[in-house]
Scaffold this motif. Structure first.
Motif, short mmCIF file in Angstrom:
data_model
loop_
_atom_site.label_atom_id
_atom_site.label_comp_id
_atom_site.label_asym_id
_atom_site.label_seq_id
_atom_site.Cartn_x
_atom_site.Cartn_y
_atom_site.Cartn_z
N HIS A 88 3.03 -18.20 -47.29
CA HIS A 88 1.64 -18.65 -47.44
C HIS A 88 0.83 -17.99 -46.33
O HIS A 88 1.31 -17.86 -45.20
N ASN A 90 -1.41 -19.03 -44.51
CA ASN A 90 -1.69 -19.92 -43.38
C ASN A 90 -0.44 -20.54 -42.78
O ASN A 90 -0.50 -21.58 -42.11
N THR A 133 -13.45 -24.45 -41.56
CA THR A 133 -12.57 -23.38 -42.04
C THR A 133 -11.12 -23.65 -41.63
O THR A 133 -10.20 -23.49 -42.44
N TYR A 134 -10.92 -24.06 -40.38
CA TYR A 134 -9.58 -24.38 -39.91
C TYR A 134 -8.98 -25.56 -40.69
O TYR A 134 -7.81 -25.52 -41.09
N SER A 137 -8.03 -24.48 -44.18
CA SER A 137 -6.83 -23.64 -44.15
C SER A 137 -5.58 -24.48 -43.93
O SER A 137 -4.55 -24.27 -44.57
N LEU A 138 -5.68 -25.43 -43.00
CA LEU A 138 -4.56 -26.32 -42.73
C LEU A 138 -4.21 -27.15 -43.95
O LEU A 138 -3.03 -27.31 -44.30
N ARG A 140 -4.73 -26.42 -47.11
CA ARG A 140 -4.09 -25.57 -48.13
C ARG A 140 -2.62 -25.32 -47.80
O ARG A 140 -1.75 -25.35 -48.67
N ALA A 141 -2.36 -25.07 -46.51
CA ALA A 141 -0.98 -24.81 -46.09
C ALA A 141 -0.10 -26.05 -46.27
O ALA A 141 1.06 -25.95 -46.71
N LEU A 160 -0.54 -24.75 -34.03
CA LEU A 160 -1.40 -24.00 -34.93
C LEU A 160 -1.83 -22.72 -34.21
O LEU A 160 -2.40 -22.78 -33.12
N GLU A 167 -7.57 -16.12 -38.75
CA GLU A 167 -6.97 -17.03 -39.72
C GLU A 167 -5.99 -17.99 -39.04
O GLU A 167 -5.27 -17.61 -38.13
N LEU A 168 -6.00 -19.23 -39.49
CA LEU A 168 -5.11 -20.25 -38.93
C LEU A 168 -3.73 -20.16 -39.55
O LEU A 168 -3.59 -19.90 -40.75
N LYS A 169 -2.69 -20.40 -38.74
CA LYS A 169 -1.31 -20.34 -39.23
C LYS A 169 -0.50 -21.48 -38.62
O LYS A 169 -0.47 -21.65 -37.40
#
Length: 206
Positions: A88, A90, A133-134, A137-138, A140-141, A160, A167-169
């Motif tokens: 994924h 993120n 946005t963060y 993204s979180l 969705r992950a 994180l 982009e956040l991961k």
């Protein structure tokens, strides 16, 4: 040691080599080791370059003696098994691993901008747009993880990371589990525990 940037094609090459599994046996000699990126309870993380593809990675070096002393070998095996199968944008990629007599090495995607926690300390606060946005993204992950029956169980700013494009991961799957059942385990980081865990209520996501 200077380490150059690489493109997405090189990243795919490392990924395909890592997914080859049995065909590729990584060793420390496959990498040029760069600057330290951080340190944790069981070891250190270094910037590294895979020599064959020139792809930049983060090499996490864990000491077996410390893992054994804390009796977390099973936790590491579970982390590797879970994170290596997640795909994924993120979620931080785990490309592969290898080990020698004293250490275990995890080959991880390099998130160039580091921890969200440190970024927040530096900025003091995020704009509404950036924070939203963060969070999106979180979310969705986590939806992806839960769809794979994976619960992270230690979501916090320190786990994180921020990639080169902002982009956040999600990283650090040390507390994660793959399960089809509800969990009542008290785990994670004390400062970030939700109230329902303190009250021993059944939780399904964290």
């Amino acid at each position: 040691m200077a380490i150059a940037q690489t493109n997405s094609q090189q990243q795919e090459k490392v990924s395909s080599e890592a997914s080859a599994g049995e065909k590729k046996r990584w060793t420390l000699s496959d990498f040029d080791i760069g600057k330290p990126l951080g340190r944790g309870k069981f070891g250190h993380v270094y910037l590294a370059r895979e020599k064959r593809s020139n792809h930049i990675v983060a090499l996490k070096v864990l000491f077996k003696s410390q893992l054994q002393q804390s009796q977390v070998e099973h936790q590491l095996r579970r982390e590797v098994e879970i994170q290596s199968h997640l795909r994924h944008p993120n979620i931080l990629r785990l490309y592969g691993y290898f080990y020698d007599q004293k250490r275990v090495y995890l080959i991880l995607e390099y998130a160039a901008k580091g921890e969200l926690y440190k970024e927040l300390q530096k900025c003091k606060y995020f704009s509404e747009r950036r924070a939203a946005t963060y969070v999106a993204s979180l979310a969705r992950a986590l939806i992806y993880c839960h769809g794979k029956h994976v619960i992270h169980r230690d979501i916090k700013p320190e786990n994180l990371l921020i990639g080169a494009q902002g982009e956040l991961k999600i990283a650090d799957f040390g507390w994660s589990v793959h399960t089809f059942n509800r969990r009542r385990t008290m785990c994670g980081t004390l400062d970030y525990l939700p109230p329902e865990m303190g009250m021993w209520l059944t939780i399904e996501t964290k």
